[in-house]
Design a protein around this motif. Sequence first.
Motif, short mmCIF file in Angstrom:
data_model
loop_
_atom_site.label_atom_id
_atom_site.label_comp_id
_atom_site.label_asym_id
_atom_site.label_seq_id
_atom_site.Cartn_x
_atom_site.Cartn_y
_atom_site.Cartn_z
N ARG A 57 -60.58 -12.20 -92.48
CA ARG A 57 -60.41 -10.86 -93.04
C ARG A 57 -59.24 -10.12 -92.38
O ARG A 57 -58.41 -9.52 -93.07
CB ARG A 57 -61.70 -10.05 -92.86
N GLU A 58 -59.16 -10.18 -91.08
CA GLU A 58 -58.12 -9.43 -90.39
C GLU A 58 -56.74 -10.04 -90.61
O GLU A 58 -55.75 -9.30 -90.74
CB GLU A 58 -58.44 -9.33 -88.90
N GLN A 59 -56.65 -11.34 -90.66
CA GLN A 59 -55.35 -11.94 -90.97
C GLN A 59 -54.93 -11.60 -92.39
O GLN A 59 -53.74 -11.34 -92.65
CB GLN A 59 -55.41 -13.46 -90.77
N ARG A 60 -55.89 -11.57 -93.30
CA ARG A 60 -55.57 -11.20 -94.68
C ARG A 60 -55.11 -9.75 -94.75
O ARG A 60 -54.17 -9.41 -95.48
CB ARG A 60 -56.79 -11.43 -95.57
N ARG A 61 -55.74 -8.88 -93.98
CA ARG A 61 -55.33 -7.46 -93.96
C ARG A 61 -53.89 -7.32 -93.47
O ARG A 61 -53.13 -6.49 -93.99
CB ARG A 61 -56.27 -6.65 -93.08
N VAL A 62 -53.52 -8.13 -92.47
CA VAL A 62 -52.13 -8.10 -91.99
C VAL A 62 -51.20 -8.55 -93.11
O VAL A 62 -50.16 -7.92 -93.37
CB VAL A 62 -51.97 -8.99 -90.75
N CYS A 63 -51.56 -9.64 -93.78
CA CYS A 63 -50.72 -10.17 -94.86
C CYS A 63 -50.55 -9.16 -96.00
O CYS A 63 -49.49 -9.08 -96.62
CB CYS A 63 -51.31 -11.47 -95.41
N GLU A 64 -51.61 -8.40 -96.27
CA GLU A 64 -51.58 -7.46 -97.38
C GLU A 64 -51.04 -6.08 -96.99
O GLU A 64 -50.95 -5.18 -97.81
CB GLU A 64 -53.00 -7.31 -97.95
N GLY A 65 -50.66 -5.94 -95.71
CA GLY A 65 -50.09 -4.69 -95.26
C GLY A 65 -51.10 -3.60 -94.95
O GLY A 65 -50.74 -2.44 -94.76
N ASP A 66 -52.39 -3.98 -94.88
CA ASP A 66 -53.43 -3.01 -94.59
C ASP A 66 -53.67 -2.84 -93.09
O ASP A 66 -54.42 -1.95 -92.67
CB ASP A 66 -54.75 -3.43 -95.25
N ARG A 67 -53.04 -3.69 -92.29
CA ARG A 67 -53.16 -3.60 -90.84
C ARG A 67 -51.82 -4.00 -90.23
O ARG A 67 -51.18 -4.95 -90.69
CB ARG A 67 -54.26 -4.54 -90.33
N ALA A 68 -51.42 -3.30 -89.20
CA ALA A 68 -50.21 -3.69 -88.49
C ALA A 68 -50.43 -5.04 -87.83
O ALA A 68 -51.56 -5.40 -87.49
CB ALA A 68 -49.87 -2.64 -87.43
N TYR A 69 -49.35 -5.78 -87.64
CA TYR A 69 -49.49 -7.11 -87.05
C TYR A 69 -50.15 -7.03 -85.68
O TYR A 69 -49.80 -6.19 -84.84
CB TYR A 69 -48.13 -7.80 -86.91
N ALA A 70 -51.12 -7.89 -85.46
CA ALA A 70 -51.76 -8.08 -84.16
C ALA A 70 -51.82 -9.58 -83.92
O ALA A 70 -52.20 -10.34 -84.83
CB ALA A 70 -53.16 -7.48 -84.15
N ALA A 71 -51.44 -10.03 -82.74
CA ALA A 71 -51.43 -11.46 -82.43
C ALA A 71 -52.83 -12.03 -82.48
O ALA A 71 -53.83 -11.30 -82.37
CB ALA A 71 -50.80 -11.69 -81.06
N SER A 72 -52.92 -13.33 -82.62
CA SER A 72 -54.23 -13.98 -82.74
C SER A 72 -55.11 -13.72 -81.53
O SER A 72 -56.34 -13.68 -81.65
CB SER A 72 -54.05 -15.49 -82.94
N ALA A 157 -46.38 -12.21 -88.69
CA ALA A 157 -47.10 -12.36 -89.96
C ALA A 157 -48.08 -13.53 -89.79
O ALA A 157 -48.11 -14.17 -88.74
CB ALA A 157 -46.13 -12.64 -91.10
N TYR A 158 -48.84 -13.76 -90.82
CA TYR A 158 -49.76 -14.90 -90.83
C TYR A 158 -49.55 -15.70 -92.10
O TYR A 158 -49.23 -15.15 -93.15
CB TYR A 158 -51.22 -14.43 -90.76
N LYS A 159 -49.70 -17.01 -92.00
CA LYS A 159 -49.74 -17.80 -93.22
C LYS A 159 -50.88 -17.28 -94.09
O LYS A 159 -51.92 -16.90 -93.57
CB LYS A 159 -49.98 -19.28 -92.87
N PRO A 160 -50.65 -17.19 -95.40
CA PRO A 160 -49.58 -17.79 -96.18
C PRO A 160 -48.36 -16.92 -96.44
O PRO A 160 -47.66 -17.12 -97.45
CB PRO A 160 -50.28 -18.11 -97.50
N ASP A 161 -48.04 -15.97 -95.59
CA ASP A 161 -46.83 -15.17 -95.76
C ASP A 161 -45.61 -16.10 -95.70
O ASP A 161 -45.49 -16.92 -94.77
CB ASP A 161 -46.73 -14.14 -94.64
#
Length: 232
Positions: A57-72, A157-161
């Motif tokens: 969920r959180e990686q998807r939020r980063v990809c969709e621009g709903d959350r600023a990038y945060a490292a794994s 970013a996260y894959k699949p970006d």
Amino acid sequence: MSELKPSPDIDALVFDVLGTLVDEPAGIRAGIRQLAPGLDDFTVEKLLALWQQHIEREQRRVCEGDRAYAASDVIDLEAARLVADAAGVEDAAAVAELGLAGRRLPPWPDTVAGLARLAERFPLMGLSNASRTALLGLNAHAGLRWHQALSAEDARAYKPDPAVYRLAVDVSGRPPERLLMVATHAWDLRAAQALGLRTAYVARPVGDPPAASDRFDFHAADLADLAAQIGA
């Protein structure tokens, strides 16, 4: 079995790591058992699902621009806190240790030998959503052999970006069509394919199998099978 005739026009291999080369659920499951040794199997699986759902969920939020990038590392620690809360564990040190479980994932039985065989012919690159620090620990723990290990952190970013796959293209200095993306997740291969990379699906128990509409260049049972198909 390969869908298309193997071609010699491959300059380098790009590997997904989590799931494709290491058994991610097994490593997280072991971390949960270390956190709370008294848990039964059913509860462990529920907590594992909680972990996985948070990461996805959180990686998807980063990809969709709903959350600023945060490292794994950040997202893993968040997942660890959720799991600990659900398990009733309040020990901060134990929670922090669980947050590092993603760096202690076991390789699949064919991984180490398969990479060594492929490395005799091709440059190998890892391309992972794991942070640079996490990837270093993971590679060392699992004994993964690379010529280059790339983290999505470098693309923030996260894959699949697409930006993540461009890391491999830029580092290789080769056109996308000369690179072969190897993964057990069909969604990962589709994203690489969209950028022009060739694709190889490797079957794993934890993967995302291809759909009937997918047209990947290779389908392999394991890394030895892939090596045979591409002439390594």
